[in-house]
Write a protein that holds these residues in place. Sequence first.
Motif, PDB file in Angstrom:
ATOM      1  N   VAL A   1      65.850  25.485  52.411  1.00 52.01           N
ATOM      2  CA  VAL A   1      66.407  25.719  50.891  1.00 52.01           C
ATOM      3  C   VAL A   1      67.800  26.624  50.999  1.00 52.01           C
ATOM      4  O   VAL A   1      67.940  27.267  52.188  1.00 52.01           O
ATOM      5  N   GLN A   2      68.835  26.142  50.566  1.00 50.24           N
ATOM      6  CA  GLN A   2      70.222  26.645  50.564  1.00 50.24           C
ATOM      7  C   GLN A   2      70.396  27.379  49.162  1.00 50.24           C
ATOM      8  O   GLN A   2      69.976  26.570  48.244  1.00 50.24           O
ATOM      9  N   CYS A  94      73.143  36.810  46.012  1.00 49.55           N
ATOM     10  CA  CYS A  94      71.782  36.287  45.335  1.00 49.55           C
ATOM     11  C   CYS A  94      70.873  36.137  46.460  1.00 49.55           C
ATOM     12  O   CYS A  94      70.954  36.040  47.531  1.00 49.55           O
ATOM     13  N   LYS A  95      69.558  36.390  46.049  1.00 51.55           N
ATOM     14  CA  LYS A  95      68.426  35.980  47.004  1.00 51.55           C
ATOM     15  C   LYS A  95      66.950  35.565  46.497  1.00 51.55           C
ATOM     16  O   LYS A  95      66.906  35.647  45.145  1.00 51.55           O
ATOM     17  N   ILE A  96      66.598  34.750  47.228  1.00 51.24           N
ATOM     18  CA  ILE A  96      65.257  34.137  46.697  1.00 51.24           C
ATOM     19  C   ILE A  96      64.356  34.681  47.457  1.00 51.24           C
ATOM     20  O   ILE A  96      64.203  34.755  48.635  1.00 51.24           O
ATOM     21  N   ASN A 102      58.860  36.608  52.952  1.00 46.75           N
ATOM     22  CA  ASN A 102      60.109  35.354  53.351  1.00 46.75           C
ATOM     23  C   ASN A 102      60.994  35.257  52.448  1.00 46.75           C
ATOM     24  O   ASN A 102      60.587  35.220  51.126  1.00 46.75           O
ATOM     25  N   SER A 103      62.145  35.512  52.579  1.00 48.77           N
ATOM     26  CA  SER A 103      63.283  35.511  51.599  1.00 48.77           C
ATOM     27  C   SER A 103      64.411  34.705  52.141  1.00 48.77           C
ATOM     28  O   SER A 103      64.780  34.773  53.397  1.00 48.77           O
ATOM     29  N   LYS A 104      65.372  34.552  51.495  1.00 42.18           N
ATOM     30  CA  LYS A 104      66.838  33.810  51.884  1.00 42.18           C
ATOM     31  C   LYS A 104      68.113  34.408  51.165  1.00 42.18           C
ATOM     32  O   LYS A 104      67.745  34.744  49.836  1.00 42.18           O
TER      33      LYS A 104
END
Length: 115
Positions: A1-2, A94-96, A102-104
């Motif tokens: 995921v980007q 921003c962050k998911i 686990n996050s990005k």
Amino acid sequence: VQLQASGGGLVQAGGSLRLSCAASGRSFSFNSMSYWRQAPGKQRELVARITKAGIESYADDVKGRFAISRDDAKNTIYLQMDSLKPEDTAVYYCKISFNSWNSKWGQGTQVTVSS
């Protein structure tokens, strides 16, 4: 995921800006998406979060001025920032969060509010 962040820039105090953060890639599920900011010499802090269920939460100093929203069809979140103040100047991220471990992060975008 980007995560692709956009928006930001220079605005005068009292003005508005809108940040966008689009998620792309393989299908995914997530717990929440959020915006954080980091001013020079300060720690990164949470600004606003929206959960998968659509529950919003905000830092005290942006309540009533900022609004986070989500377009599920576009896998995009937005941060509408109104009544901006010089102290809102920071790099916004921003962050998911896919789950609790686990996050990005997306790339940062500069917001500068002049007095």
